[in-house]
Write a protein that holds these residues in place. Structure first.
Motif, PDB file in Angstrom:
ATOM      1  N   ALA A 866      65.041 109.201  38.755  1.00 52.18           N
ATOM      2  CA  ALA A 866      63.654 109.656  38.878  1.00 52.18           C
ATOM      3  C   ALA A 866      62.813 108.654  39.695  1.00 52.18           C
ATOM      4  CB  ALA A 866      63.047 109.851  37.485  1.00 52.18           C
ATOM      5  N   PHE A 867      62.989 107.331  39.437  1.00 48.43           N
ATOM      6  CA  PHE A 867      62.202 106.310  40.145  1.00 48.43           C
ATOM      7  C   PHE A 867      63.169 105.300  40.758  1.00 48.43           C
ATOM      8  CE2 PHE A 867      59.683 107.558  36.341  1.00 48.43           C
ATOM      9  CZ  PHE A 867      58.701 108.305  37.006  1.00 48.43           C
ATOM     10  N   PRO A 868      63.757 105.613  41.887  1.00 44.95           N
ATOM     11  CA  PRO A 868      64.738 104.711  42.473  1.00 44.95           C
ATOM     12  C   PRO A 868      64.152 103.355  42.886  1.00 44.95           C
ATOM     13  CG  PRO A 868      64.223 106.529  43.959  1.00 44.95           C
ATOM     14  CD  PRO A 868      63.574 106.870  42.677  1.00 44.95           C
ATOM     15  N   ASP A 869      62.813 103.255  42.998  1.00 49.04           N
ATOM     16  CA  ASP A 869      62.172 101.981  43.415  1.00 49.04           C
ATOM     17  C   ASP A 869      61.493 101.272  42.243  1.00 49.04           C
ATOM     18  OD1 ASP A 869      62.991 102.381  46.053  1.00 49.04           O
ATOM     19  OD2 ASP A 869      61.244 103.644  46.474  1.00 49.04           O
ATOM     20  N   PHE A 870      61.883 101.620  41.016  1.00 52.58           N
ATOM     21  CA  PHE A 870      61.164 101.075  39.857  1.00 52.58           C
ATOM     22  C   PHE A 870      61.395  99.583  39.735  1.00 52.58           C
ATOM     23  CE2 PHE A 870      65.382 101.494  38.088  1.00 52.58           C
ATOM     24  CZ  PHE A 870      65.464 100.455  37.183  1.00 52.58           C
ATOM     25  N   GLU A 871      60.493  98.938  38.947  1.00 54.55           N
ATOM     26  CA  GLU A 871      60.629  97.510  38.576  1.00 54.55           C
ATOM     27  C   GLU A 871      60.395  97.400  37.073  1.00 54.55           C
ATOM     28  OE1 GLU A 871      57.901  95.166  40.767  1.00 54.55           O
ATOM     29  OE2 GLU A 871      58.916  95.465  42.695  1.00 54.55           O
ATOM     30  N   LEU A 872      61.221  96.579  36.401  1.00 58.91           N
ATOM     31  CA  LEU A 872      61.093  96.356  34.961  1.00 58.91           C
ATOM     32  C   LEU A 872      61.031  94.846  34.716  1.00 58.91           C
ATOM     33  CD1 LEU A 872      61.105  97.347  31.996  1.00 58.91           C
ATOM     34  CD2 LEU A 872      63.627  97.238  32.107  1.00 58.91           C
ATOM     35  N   LYS A 873      60.005  94.426  33.986  1.00 57.06           N
ATOM     36  CA  LYS A 873      59.857  93.005  33.605  1.00 57.06           C
ATOM     37  C   LYS A 873      59.683  92.925  32.109  1.00 57.06           C
ATOM     38  CE  LYS A 873      57.814  91.443  37.962  1.00 57.06           C
ATOM     39  NZ  LYS A 873      56.678  90.747  38.610  1.00 57.06           N
ATOM     40  N   ILE A 874      60.421  91.914  31.484  1.00 57.88           N
ATOM     41  CA  ILE A 874      60.363  91.719  30.022  1.00 57.88           C
ATOM     42  C   ILE A 874      59.923  90.280  29.768  1.00 57.88           C
ATOM     43  CG2 ILE A 874      61.689  91.742  27.891  1.00 57.88           C
ATOM     44  CD1 ILE A 874      63.525  93.804  29.150  1.00 57.88           C
ATOM     45  N   TYR A 875      59.014  90.136  28.758  1.00 54.28           N
ATOM     46  CA  TYR A 875      58.435  88.826  28.407  1.00 54.28           C
ATOM     47  C   TYR A 875      58.666  88.600  26.931  1.00 54.28           C
ATOM     48  CZ  TYR A 875      55.959  89.683  32.812  1.00 54.28           C
ATOM     49  OH  TYR A 875      55.654  89.965  34.102  1.00 54.28           O
ATOM     50  N   ASN A 876      58.746  87.253  26.623  1.00 47.83           N
ATOM     51  CA  ASN A 876      58.814  86.922  25.196  1.00 47.83           C
ATOM     52  C   ASN A 876      57.390  86.855  24.648  1.00 47.83           C
ATOM     53  OD1 ASN A 876      57.797  84.456  26.089  1.00 47.83           O
ATOM     54  ND2 ASN A 876      59.728  83.355  25.861  1.00 47.83           N
ATOM     55  N   ARG A 877      57.304  86.470  23.414  1.00 44.12           N
ATOM     56  CA  ARG A 877      56.006  86.494  22.775  1.00 44.12           C
ATOM     57  C   ARG A 877      55.079  85.416  23.297  1.00 44.12           C
ATOM     58  NH1 ARG A 877      57.171  83.966  16.785  1.00 44.12           N
ATOM     59  NH2 ARG A 877      58.381  82.147  17.487  1.00 44.12           N
ATOM     60  N   TYR A 878      55.699  84.543  24.100  1.00 37.50           N
ATOM     61  CA  TYR A 878      54.845  83.496  24.649  1.00 37.50           C
ATOM     62  C   TYR A 878      54.386  83.857  26.052  1.00 37.50           C
ATOM     63  CZ  TYR A 878      56.959  80.911  20.826  1.00 37.50           C
ATOM     64  OH  TYR A 878      57.411  80.531  19.612  1.00 37.50           O
ATOM     65  N   GLY A 879      54.858  85.025  26.521  1.00 36.32           N
ATOM     66  CA  GLY A 879      54.446  85.471  27.837  1.00 36.32           C
ATOM     67  C   GLY A 879      55.317  84.948  28.934  1.00 36.32           C
ATOM     68  N   SER A 880      56.373  84.313  28.567  1.00 38.70           N
ATOM     69  CA  SER A 880      57.295  83.830  29.595  1.00 38.70           C
ATOM     70  C   SER A 880      58.260  84.956  29.986  1.00 38.70           C
ATOM     71  CB  SER A 880      58.080  82.616  29.078  1.00 38.70           C
ATOM     72  OG  SER A 880      57.228  81.556  28.752  1.00 38.70           O
ATOM     73  N   PRO A 881      58.500  85.209  31.281  1.00 40.07           N
ATOM     74  CA  PRO A 881      59.442  86.264  31.709  1.00 40.07           C
ATOM     75  C   PRO A 881      60.889  85.883  31.353  1.00 40.07           C
ATOM     76  CG  PRO A 881      58.700  84.986  33.597  1.00 40.07           C
ATOM     77  CD  PRO A 881      57.894  84.495  32.451  1.00 40.07           C
ATOM     78  N   VAL A 882      61.567  86.810  30.789  1.00 39.55           N
ATOM     79  CA  VAL A 882      62.990  86.579  30.443  1.00 39.55           C
ATOM     80  C   VAL A 882      63.922  87.545  31.200  1.00 39.55           C
ATOM     81  CG1 VAL A 882      62.453  85.640  28.166  1.00 39.55           C
ATOM     82  CG2 VAL A 882      62.804  88.102  28.439  1.00 39.55           C
ATOM     83  N   TYR A 883      63.346  88.590  31.791  1.00 37.26           N
ATOM     84  CA  TYR A 883      64.197  89.581  32.478  1.00 37.26           C
ATOM     85  C   TYR A 883      63.396  90.243  33.563  1.00 37.26           C
ATOM     86  CZ  TYR A 883      66.948  93.774  33.456  1.00 37.26           C
ATOM     87  OH  TYR A 883      67.663  94.759  34.078  1.00 37.26           O
ATOM     88  N   GLU A 884      63.995  90.404  34.742  1.00 40.10           N
ATOM     89  CA  GLU A 884      63.440  91.189  35.821  1.00 40.10           C
ATOM     90  C   GLU A 884      64.559  92.107  36.347  1.00 40.10           C
ATOM     91  OE1 GLU A 884      61.875  88.624  38.777  1.00 40.10           O
ATOM     92  OE2 GLU A 884      60.289  87.854  37.495  1.00 40.10           O
TER      93      GLU A 884
END
Length: 933
Positions: A866-884
């Motif tokens: 559906a969204f071939p150009d999507f972006e996903l970002k995940i953060y911990n509770r401290y706001g630090s990115p852990v996954y892109e």
């Protein structure tokens, strides 16, 4: 010593070998030339071979001589006393009781094929045996010789006085009989065993008898003593009733017997004993007190008795003289005197004047002469016994040139019941007087009464009938055959042709005359009411194929005796095969009946022959291509042959000439199938290359879609088969040629597919569209020639076209289908919101349950598509990115892919995500989830 021992040893070995050879020889060859053995048997009557206490007289030569039987042995009788009949040559058993002489000359040789001489010689000495007297030693004999009345002379074989019962020895025959009584030699005769003596008649009492005694002696043989036996016989003279006479008397002579006769007179009974009694055998006489009778009175009593009937033939009267035996061992004696009285034949005559016969008008072709004779009532002589003639006819006289009219033939060749009827043939008799004699011969006549033959007991046997003393009786039967004018012979079996004599014939000329002159008489037509016609007849116009005629020719005569001759003949019509004809036949239907093609009025009695060996057995000449049993018609001349008939012998012929005409070849019928979207077809384009294009197409199904030029438009046609006939004109006699073009239209139904609406999260493709038909094609445009073969992802505001398709490639009309893709947050026409709800937790423990942060859940959303150009970002509770992540990144599994903690397993806890679609008007989505370890 040692050498002698050795030599002895050697000799001993030689002796052993010799003994072995000799032993073998004796075992393979019988002992030969054993010498002579004497066997003496003095009491053969008591020999019991099988030891069952019942003597049988059998001895065994091996056992009696002590000889041991060898294979190949055989005994033979060689003495002057033959014994082969009593000897079993194989077993050596000898039956002494079959040897009828006492003798020392019973000699036997034992032979064997292995011996050059006999093995042994046995001499049997058989002692005497005189036998046993019959019963108690007395042999009563009653002589039945009736050649002498005063003294009875008898001859007796004395051996008959000795016992001769089965199972007992018989006396030897080489003994001597001796009379031991007191009579002088002149009163008896003894020759060998035959004894003769005369017993005189002593007048009746006491019984005439005499006793005689004899001794039978058989001389001794060897040490066996002489044997003798005494016998006594008593001869008894039988009574004698005398020699009786028999008399055969004709009834006409019975008056000569009107006197008293004594039956004891020698004329009637000779040499009888005087003490007998008379009895009457014939039940027509009730009693006879003595030997005196009156035969005329006896016969008159018979005529007055109920037993008498006319035509009895003959009757017998029997008188029996019986002398009772005076000894219980002799029978009574009887003599019967027989008087046979034969009925005298009664005269018979032809009572009327000579029988007049007019041969032509007399309905009788045969005449039974017997019917012209009159017999006295009750004395009709007609039938004889089978195979015997006691009555017969003879031809006495006739006119010059006349015959016996086949009388003799009737006598010789008829069956017994026809022999004596005197049948003659009067149909061919020439005029004049004929005389025949009928004779009855009594010496073969037995009782004849009406149609029934009566026999007076044995008295009527053929041997007795031959003694009939009565005279024969005969009479003359006269027949006059009257004069007549000769009308010819009955004539038939003549066959004439209607053209005979130019259609004119003479009836008299057809009559058979047998060489005689036919007198002109009157003709009558028997088939047309017996009308009188002339001698000339027109036969040129007969009815039917043949016509039978019958005429009677009648002559008259002054004697009043006409003559007639019947003429029968048949006139045949000339054979008519009809008129020649020429017939043209189209080769596409070789159907014709040759007989129907003939001209004129042909007869139906002919047959056909023609080309290619064609022949028929009837007149039809049928050709029919639908009948496989009939030949195929070919061109040429077919000849109809009507044979001659019994009157017209010449055949007649007509010819049917067959010409074959070929029609225009159209080729085979055509079958084609078209899709309706093909639009049209020119039917001429479908014809075979060799089919002429000079014909026209006919719209046989009235579709209205066929133009004059042969173009068929599909627009108005439906899903079925339409037939069109292509017609070409032919020359006569062929009908038009044609073929059928069958067009099948395939008109498929349009698919029912509405416009489509999908949520963008579905990432729907072309195959996700539901279609109501099984087989279909998708197209990008209405005019596209190539269908869509891949499965593209559906885009908002796209338009596709769909058509139903079959296995042959036919399609329906194309249907337009529009695509509407809803972005997230938009509401569908059904009121449902297109929304993206990610999961609220993951647990990467390898149980395949929420192990990752899913971007694809079947039936829920498909983020990568559906969204071939999507972006996903995940953060911990401290706001630090852990996954892109994006479409090329592995889904989040609880591991960090950032530079801070790359590859580390993240601890349990709450995490936050930001999902950016990067597609049109779809806004980013934020949320959190819990990571559980």
């Amino acid at each position: 010593m040692k050498i002698r021992l050795n030599r002895l040893g050697i000799l001993g070995n030689e002796l052993a070998i010799s003994l072995i050879i000799l032993f073998s020889f004796f075992n393979s060859h019988a002992q030969c030339d054993l010498g002579t053995f004497v066997v003496e048997q003095c009491d053969m009557e008591n020999v019991d071979f099988d030891s069952d206490t019942n003597p049988d007289g059998i001895i065994n030569l091996y056992a009696e001589s002590g000889i041991v039987a060898q294979v190949g042995d055989e005994w033979e009788s060689v003495g002057t006393e033959p014994a082969s009949f009593a000897l079993d040559p194989t077993s050596g058993n000898l039956r002494l009781w079959k040897l009828r002489n006492a003798s020392n000359q019973y000699l036997f040789e034992l032979r064997n094929s292995s011996c050059t001489t006999r093995r042994a010689f046995v001499n049997l000495v058989l002692g005497p045996y005189a036998g046993v007297p019959a019963t108690t030693g007395f042999f009563p004999v009653c002589d039945e010789n009736d050649e002498c009345a005063d003294g009875i002379e008898v001859d007796i074989d004395l051996f008959d006085t000795l016992e001769s019962r089965e199972g007992e020895a018989l006396p030897h025959l080489n003994g001597v009989w001796q009379y031991t009584g007191s009579l002088p030699m002149t009163d008896y005769i003894l020759e060998g065993s035959i004894f003769g003596a005369t017993i005189e008649n002593n007048g009746g009492f006491p019984i005439d008898s005499e006793d005689f005694t004899f001794t039978y002696t058989v001389g001794g043989v060897g040490t066996c003593a002489t044997e003798s036996v005494d016998v006594k016989i008593t001869l008894v003279r039988p009574v004698f009733a005398g020699f009786p006479s028999e008399y055969n008397i004709c009834e006409s002579d019975i008056d000569t017997w009107d006197r008293t006769i004594n039956l004891r007179d020698d004329e009637y009974l000779l040499q009888e004993d005087s003490d007998g009694e008379w009895t009457v055998d014939n039940d027509q006489i009730t009693s006879a007190s003595d030997s005196e009778i009156n035969l005329k009175d006896v016969y008159d009593a018979f005529l007055a008795s109920p037993s008498y009937f006319r035509g009895f033939g003959c009757v017998s009267f029997s008188y029996t003289y019986t002398v009772t035996s005076r000894s219980p061992i002799c029978p009574d004696s009887q003599a019967t005197i027989v008087f046979r009285i034969f009925e005298e034949l009664r005269q018979f005559t032809q009572p009327d004047s000579p029988e007049e016969i007019c041969p032509a008008t007399d309905s009788r072709q045969e005449l039974d002469l017997f019917s012209l004779i009159e017999f006295q009532p009750g004395f009709e002589y007609r039938d004889g016994l089978e195979d015997e003639d006691f009555v017969f006819w003879t031809f006495e006289s006739g006119p010059a040139g006349g015959t016996d009219l086949n009388l003799q033939e009737n006598l010789d060749n008829g069956s017994p019941s026809e022999k004596h009827k005197g049948t003659i043939d009067i149909g061919s008799a020439i005029p004049g007087r004929y005389q025949f004699r009928y004779t009855v011969v009594p010496n073969t006549l037995c009782t004849a009464f009406g149609d029934e033959v009566i026999y007076g007991g044995d008295i009527c046997s053929p041997s007795i009938r031959s003694f009939n003393p009565c005279s024969l009786v005969s009479t003359i039967v006269t027949i006059d055959v009257l004069e007549f004018d000769y009308a010819g012979e009955n004539t038939s079996g003549i066959n004439l042709c209607e053209t005979e004599g130019d259609g004119q014939i003479s009836l008299r000329g057809l009559l058979n005359s047998n060489g005689n002159t036919i007198v002109e008489g009157v003709w009558t037509d028997n088939n047309n009411g017996n009308v009188v016609v002339g001698d000339n007849l027109d036969i040129s116009n007969i009815a039917g194929s043949s016509q039978d005629f019958q005429f009677t020719h009648t002559t008259s005569n002054a004697s009043g005796c006409p003559d007639i001759a019947v003429l029968e003949f048949t006139v045949f019509r000339e054979p008519n095969a009809g008129e020649d004809a020429t017939v043209s036949v189209c080769t596409d239907d070789l159907r014709v009946t040759l007989f129907e093609a003939l001209g004129g009025n042909p007869d139906d009695t002919g047959t056909w022959f023609g080309p290619f060996g064609y022949v028929t057995t009837d007149n039809v000449g049928e050709f029919n291509p639908d009948d496989d049993t009939l030949p195929i018609l070919g061109p040429g001349e077919y000849v109809y042959n009507v044979p001659g008939n019994e009157g017209c012998l010449t055949a007649n012929q007509a010819v049917v000439t067959i010409i074959l005409v070929d029609p225009v070849e159209t080729g085979e019928n055509i079958n084609e199938t078209y899709c309706k979207q093909d639009g049209r077809v020119n039917l001429f384009s479908l014809l075979n290359r060799d089919t002429p294009r000079t014909g026209v197409f006919e719209d046989t199904d009235n579709t209205g879609a066929l133009s004059a030029e042969g173009v068929l438009e599909f627009e108005t046609l439906t899903n079925e088969i339409y037939n069109f006939r292509y017609v070409l004109a032919n020359a006569a006699p062929c009908d038009e040629s044609s073929l059928t073009v069958s067009i099948q239209i395939i008109d498929l139904p349009e698919p029912n597919v509405p416009d489509q609406e999908f949520c963008i999260l579905d990432a729907a493709r072309l195959e996700d569209i539901e279609v109501d038909v099984l087989n279909y094609n998708w197209y990008n445009t209405l005019e596209s020639e190539t269908s869509i073969v891949d499965n593209p992802l559906l885009q908002d505001n796209q338009v596709f076209y769909i058509a139903t398709v079959d296995a042959d490639g036919c399609e329906s009309e194309r249907v337009q289908v529009s695509i509407n893709i809803l972005n997230t947050g938009e509401r569908s026409s059904a009121g449902q919101i297109c929304t993206l709800d990610f999961q609220d937790g993951i647990s990467p423990n390898g149980d395949n349950q929420n192990d990752t942060f899913d971007l694809f859940i079947e039936g829920v959303y498909n983020i990568p598509d559906a969204f071939p150009d999507f972006e996903l970002k995940i953060y911990n509770r401290y706001g630090s990115p852990v996954y892109e992540g994006n479409v090329n990144t592995e889904e989040f599994r609880g591991e960090s892919n950032t530079s801070v903690r790359l590859g580390d397993d993240l601890p349990s806890g709450t995490y936050y995500y930001i999902f950016t679609p990067n597609f049109e008007n779809n806004l980013p989505i934020q949320g959190s989830f819990y990571l559980s370890r």
